[in-house]
Design a protein around this motif. Structure first.
Motif, PDB file in Angstrom:
ATOM      1  N   ALA A   1       2.320   3.593 -12.477  1.00  0.00           N
ATOM      2  CA  ALA A   1       0.953   3.908 -12.925  1.00  0.00           C
ATOM      3  C   ALA A   1       1.702   3.574 -14.666  1.00  0.00           C
ATOM      4  CB  ALA A   1       0.119   5.062 -13.126  1.00  0.00           C
TER       5      ALA A   1
ATOM      6  N   ALA B   1       2.501   1.867  -3.646  1.00  0.00           N
ATOM      7  CA  ALA B   1       1.708   2.391  -4.206  1.00  0.00           C
ATOM      8  C   ALA B   1       1.278   3.438  -4.000  1.00  0.00           C
ATOM      9  CB  ALA B   1       0.531   1.146  -4.210  1.00  0.00           C
ATOM     10  N   HIS B   2       1.180   4.140  -3.109  1.00  0.00           N
ATOM     11  CA  HIS B   2       0.379   5.256  -2.188  1.00  0.00           C
ATOM     12  C   HIS B   2       2.569   6.223  -2.952  1.00  0.00           C
ATOM     13  CE1 HIS B   2      -2.935   4.329   0.228  1.00  0.00           C
ATOM     14  NE2 HIS B   2      -2.611   4.018  -1.056  1.00  0.00           N
TER      15      HIS B   2
ATOM     16  N   ASN C   1       4.239   6.230  -5.047  1.00  0.00           N
ATOM     17  CA  ASN C   1       5.351   5.868  -6.359  1.00  0.00           C
ATOM     18  C   ASN C   1       4.218   5.763  -7.366  1.00  0.00           C
ATOM     19  OD1 ASN C   1       7.542   5.994  -7.690  1.00  0.00           O
ATOM     20  ND2 ASN C   1       7.520   3.732  -8.351  1.00  0.00           N
ATOM     21  N   THR C   2       2.929   6.579  -7.292  1.00  0.00           N
ATOM     22  CA  THR C   2       1.952   5.957  -7.518  1.00  0.00           C
ATOM     23  C   THR C   2       2.228   6.237  -9.498  1.00  0.00           C
ATOM     24  OG1 THR C   2       0.209   6.988  -6.352  1.00  0.00           O
ATOM     25  CG2 THR C   2      -0.672   6.771  -8.540  1.00  0.00           C
ATOM     26  N   ASP C   3       2.638   7.285  -9.716  1.00  0.00           N
ATOM     27  CA  ASP C   3       2.964   7.637 -11.330  1.00  0.00           C
ATOM     28  C   ASP C   3       4.039   6.834 -12.143  1.00  0.00           C
ATOM     29  OD1 ASP C   3       1.433  10.141 -10.977  1.00  0.00           O
ATOM     30  OD2 ASP C   3       3.203  11.526 -10.513  1.00  0.00           O
TER      31      ASP C   3
ATOM     32  N   ARG D   1       0.197  -1.343  -0.130  1.00  0.00           N
ATOM     33  CA  ARG D   1       0.266   0.278   0.152  1.00  0.00           C
ATOM     34  C   ARG D   1       1.068   1.779   0.106  1.00  0.00           C
ATOM     35  NH1 ARG D   1      -2.323   1.316   5.475  1.00  0.00           N
ATOM     36  NH2 ARG D   1       0.310   1.359   5.798  1.00  0.00           N
TER      37      ARG D   1
END
Length: 286
Positions: free
Chosen positions: A251, A243-244, A246-248, A240
């Motif tokens: 994605a 993902a929060h 290193n989101t860009d 979690r």
């Protein structure tokens, strides 16, 4: 010279650091703390730590070097707390899987006049499951240990000495040290670490929905199924934060893979499929 080490977070990585330090010949004291008392006890009984601290602050106060071995957001919280209780004769480092936010926080809370030194780190090692019971003295052998130090960091002479000494211990534990810019680190690990995890998670999830109740699944799937879904056992509690933070980059990697999968789907009966296999084969050979 490092004589006292504190490991804050005695899960898989923290316990493995303690065991690896001992295997590399570290003779000093190692104190540990873990949010779960059971995890700290397991690390203690395995010999990874010599004693258990009552809280992370007291652990850091007793050490020359404090290793933050907790998820990324917990690392950021602890950095803000620890900096108020230690000075320029200390070093704090971490093992977080994303580095841009942590490296920026290191400049904010540490590496200033009168403050402790901070060295952001990330060993490229682990297992699909966590926990002190899986601690391994050889976990870091042959692995890259990445550092994303901020340029021009301000450190006392003692802080600088501790940074050099810790880097030497990382090598003694069997790792190859690599220095990267923090933004480049997050972009790179999105491709080589985070993308494989989310692919395994998605594959495991879709298999669970489509054929998960088939009694013959494990026998039919065989080695390919085991290898491709091994990371599907990884805990959400750790991923979690990744993902929060290193989101860009994640994605972007997922979108590129989606496009490549669509290309393969559209060319199952054309020579383009052979080209995809040839590219994949070259990558594996290299």
């Amino acid at each position: 010279m490092i004589e006292r080490v504190a490991i804050v977070g005695t899960g898989l990585l923290g316990t493995s650091v303690g065991l690896a330090l001992r295997a590399a010949g570290f003779k000093g004291s190692i104190i540990g703390w873990n949010r779960s008392a059971e995890g700290a006890q397991i690390a203690f009984k395995s010999g990874a730590i010599d004693s258990i601290a009552s809280d992370p602050i007291s652990a850091a106060r007793e050490a020359d070097v404090t290793i933050l071995s907790v998820p990324v957001y917990a690392t950021l919280d602890l950095m803000a707390q620890v900096t108020m209780h230690i000075g320029g004769d200390h070093l704090v480092t971490d093992v977080g899987s994303t580095k841009l936010q942590i490296t920026k926080a290191g400049t904010q809370y540490f590496n200033q006049v009168g403050c402790a030194a901070f060295l952001p780190g990330h060993p490229m090692a682990g297992k699909e499951r966590g926990g002190a019971e899986l601690g391994d003295a050889n976990l870091f052998r042959g692995a890259a240990w990445l550092f994303t130090d901020a340029p021009g960091a301000v450190r006392t002479q003692r802080g600088g000495e501790l940074v050099l000494s810790w880097r030497e211990w990382v090598v003694a534990m069997g790792s190859k040290v690599i220095d990267l810019d923090a933004a480049r680190h997050d972009e790179l690990v999105a491709w080589v670490s985070h993308l494989p995890q989310f692919v395994a998670t998605a594959l495991s999830s879709v298999l669970a929905e489509r054929v998960g109740d088939a009694p013959e699944l494990k026998d039919v799937g065989g080695r390919a199924l085991r290898e491709m879904t091994r990371l599907g056992a990884s805990p959400f509690s750790m991923w979690r934060d990744i993902a929060h933070t290193n989101t860009d980059a994640i994605a972007a990697a997922l979108e590129a893979l989606e496009q490549r999968l669509a290309h393969i789907r559209e060319n199952l009966r054309t020579p383009e499929l052979r080209d995809e296999f040839e590219k994949a084969n070259r990558f594996r050979r290299e």
